[in-house]
Design a protein around this motif. Structure first.
Motif, short mmCIF file in Angstrom:
data_model
loop_
_atom_site.label_atom_id
_atom_site.label_comp_id
_atom_site.label_asym_id
_atom_site.label_seq_id
_atom_site.Cartn_x
_atom_site.Cartn_y
_atom_site.Cartn_z
N SER A 71 -30.97 1.95 25.33
CA SER A 71 -31.18 0.75 24.52
C SER A 71 -32.21 -0.17 25.17
CB SER A 71 -29.85 0.02 24.32
OG SER A 71 -30.03 -1.11 23.52
N ARG A 72 -32.14 -0.28 26.46
CA ARG A 72 -33.11 -1.11 27.19
C ARG A 72 -34.52 -0.54 27.02
NH1 ARG A 72 -32.64 0.04 33.09
NH2 ARG A 72 -33.91 1.76 32.37
N ASP A 73 -34.62 0.78 27.09
CA ASP A 73 -35.94 1.42 27.08
C ASP A 73 -36.56 1.56 25.70
OD1 ASP A 73 -35.63 1.63 29.81
OD2 ASP A 73 -35.14 3.77 29.78
N ILE A 74 -35.76 1.85 24.67
CA ILE A 74 -36.35 2.08 23.33
C ILE A 74 -35.81 1.12 22.27
CG2 ILE A 74 -36.80 4.50 23.86
CD1 ILE A 74 -34.51 5.26 21.97
N GLY A 75 -35.00 0.19 22.66
CA GLY A 75 -34.46 -0.79 21.72
C GLY A 75 -33.16 -0.34 21.09
N TYR A 76 -32.43 -1.30 20.56
CA TYR A 76 -31.12 -1.04 19.97
C TYR A 76 -31.19 -0.04 18.83
CZ TYR A 76 -26.65 -1.84 17.67
OH TYR A 76 -25.42 -1.66 17.10
N ALA A 77 -32.09 -0.28 17.85
CA ALA A 77 -32.16 0.58 16.66
C ALA A 77 -32.55 2.01 17.05
CB ALA A 77 -33.14 0.01 15.65
N GLY A 78 -33.51 2.16 17.94
CA GLY A 78 -33.92 3.49 18.38
C GLY A 78 -32.80 4.22 19.11
N ALA A 79 -32.09 3.50 19.97
CA ALA A 79 -30.99 4.10 20.71
C ALA A 79 -29.86 4.49 19.77
CB ALA A 79 -30.48 3.14 21.78
N LEU A 80 -29.57 3.68 18.78
CA LEU A 80 -28.53 4.01 17.80
C LEU A 80 -28.90 5.27 17.03
CD1 LEU A 80 -25.90 3.35 16.30
CD2 LEU A 80 -27.25 1.85 14.80
N ARG A 81 -30.14 5.36 16.56
CA ARG A 81 -30.58 6.56 15.83
C ARG A 81 -30.51 7.81 16.73
NH1 ARG A 81 -34.47 3.01 13.96
NH2 ARG A 81 -36.00 3.80 15.44
N ASN A 125 -18.06 5.53 22.77
CA ASN A 125 -18.73 5.04 23.98
C ASN A 125 -20.15 4.56 23.68
OD1 ASN A 125 -16.44 5.61 25.44
ND2 ASN A 125 -17.25 7.47 26.36
N ASN A 126 -20.86 5.28 22.82
CA ASN A 126 -22.20 4.85 22.45
C ASN A 126 -22.17 3.48 21.78
OD1 ASN A 126 -23.15 7.29 23.42
ND2 ASN A 126 -23.41 8.20 21.41
N SER A 127 -21.23 3.29 20.88
CA SER A 127 -21.10 2.01 20.18
C SER A 127 -20.81 0.88 21.16
CB SER A 127 -19.99 2.11 19.14
OG SER A 127 -19.74 0.86 18.55
N ILE A 128 -19.86 1.11 22.06
CA ILE A 128 -19.52 0.09 23.05
C ILE A 128 -20.72 -0.20 23.93
CG2 ILE A 128 -18.11 -0.38 25.12
CD1 ILE A 128 -16.55 -0.63 22.50
N GLY A 129 -21.37 0.85 24.41
CA GLY A 129 -22.52 0.67 25.29
C GLY A 129 -23.65 -0.10 24.63
N SER A 186 -25.92 -3.00 31.43
CA SER A 186 -25.60 -1.59 31.23
C SER A 186 -24.34 -1.10 31.93
CB SER A 186 -26.78 -0.72 31.63
OG SER A 186 -27.11 -0.94 32.98
N ASP A 187 -23.89 -1.72 33.01
CA ASP A 187 -22.73 -1.21 33.75
C ASP A 187 -21.41 -1.89 33.38
OD1 ASP A 187 -24.32 0.57 35.14
OD2 ASP A 187 -24.65 -0.81 36.79
N PHE A 188 -21.45 -2.90 32.57
CA PHE A 188 -20.26 -3.68 32.27
C PHE A 188 -19.16 -2.84 31.61
CE2 PHE A 188 -17.65 -6.42 29.59
CZ PHE A 188 -17.23 -7.35 30.50
N ALA A 189 -19.52 -2.01 30.64
CA ALA A 189 -18.51 -1.23 29.90
C ALA A 189 -17.77 -0.27 30.82
CB ALA A 189 -19.17 -0.46 28.75
N LEU A 190 -18.50 0.41 31.67
CA LEU A 190 -17.87 1.35 32.58
C LEU A 190 -16.98 0.63 33.58
CD1 LEU A 190 -17.52 4.23 33.62
CD2 LEU A 190 -19.55 3.86 35.04
N ASN A 191 -17.50 -0.39 34.19
CA ASN A 191 -16.76 -1.10 35.23
C ASN A 191 -15.55 -1.87 34.70
OD1 ASN A 191 -18.57 -0.16 37.15
ND2 ASN A 191 -19.86 -1.97 37.01
N LYS A 241 -14.00 5.46 26.91
CA LYS A 241 -12.99 6.51 26.85
C LYS A 241 -13.51 7.73 27.60
CE LYS A 241 -11.20 5.22 22.34
NZ LYS A 241 -10.90 5.67 20.99
N VAL A 242 -12.62 8.46 28.23
CA VAL A 242 -12.96 9.71 28.89
C VAL A 242 -11.92 10.76 28.54
CG1 VAL A 242 -14.19 8.62 30.81
CG2 VAL A 242 -11.76 9.04 31.01
#
Length: 62
Positions: free
Chosen positions: A3-13, A35-39, A48-53, A58-59
């Motif tokens: 998401s940081r690199d290609i933007g929210y919409a690009g990362a979602l697609r 996980n993608n949605s949460i991230g 970027s590390d908040f969700a994991l930490n 889910k795993v």
């Protein structure tokens, strides 16, 4: 990071298309889409590390 690199919409697609293969295990697809949605949401506001930490991802037990 995607998401940081290609933007929210690009990362979602990209992440949605990546998980859409008919060979994906249904339980893994549900987990990955969650996980993608949460991230993507958290990346917009907290980084970027908040969700994991914070235990929000889910795993699957192996």
């Amino acid at each position: 990071m995607l998401s940081r690199d290609i933007g929210y919409a690009g990362a979602l697609r990209f992440t949605t298309a990546h998980e859409s293969s008919p060979t994906n295990d249904p339980a893994e697809k549900v987990m990955e889409m969650h996980n993608n949605s949460i991230g993507l949401k958290i990346r917009r506001s907290k980084g970027s590390d908040f969700a994991l930490n914070s235990g929000q991802l889910k795993v699957l037990d192996e």
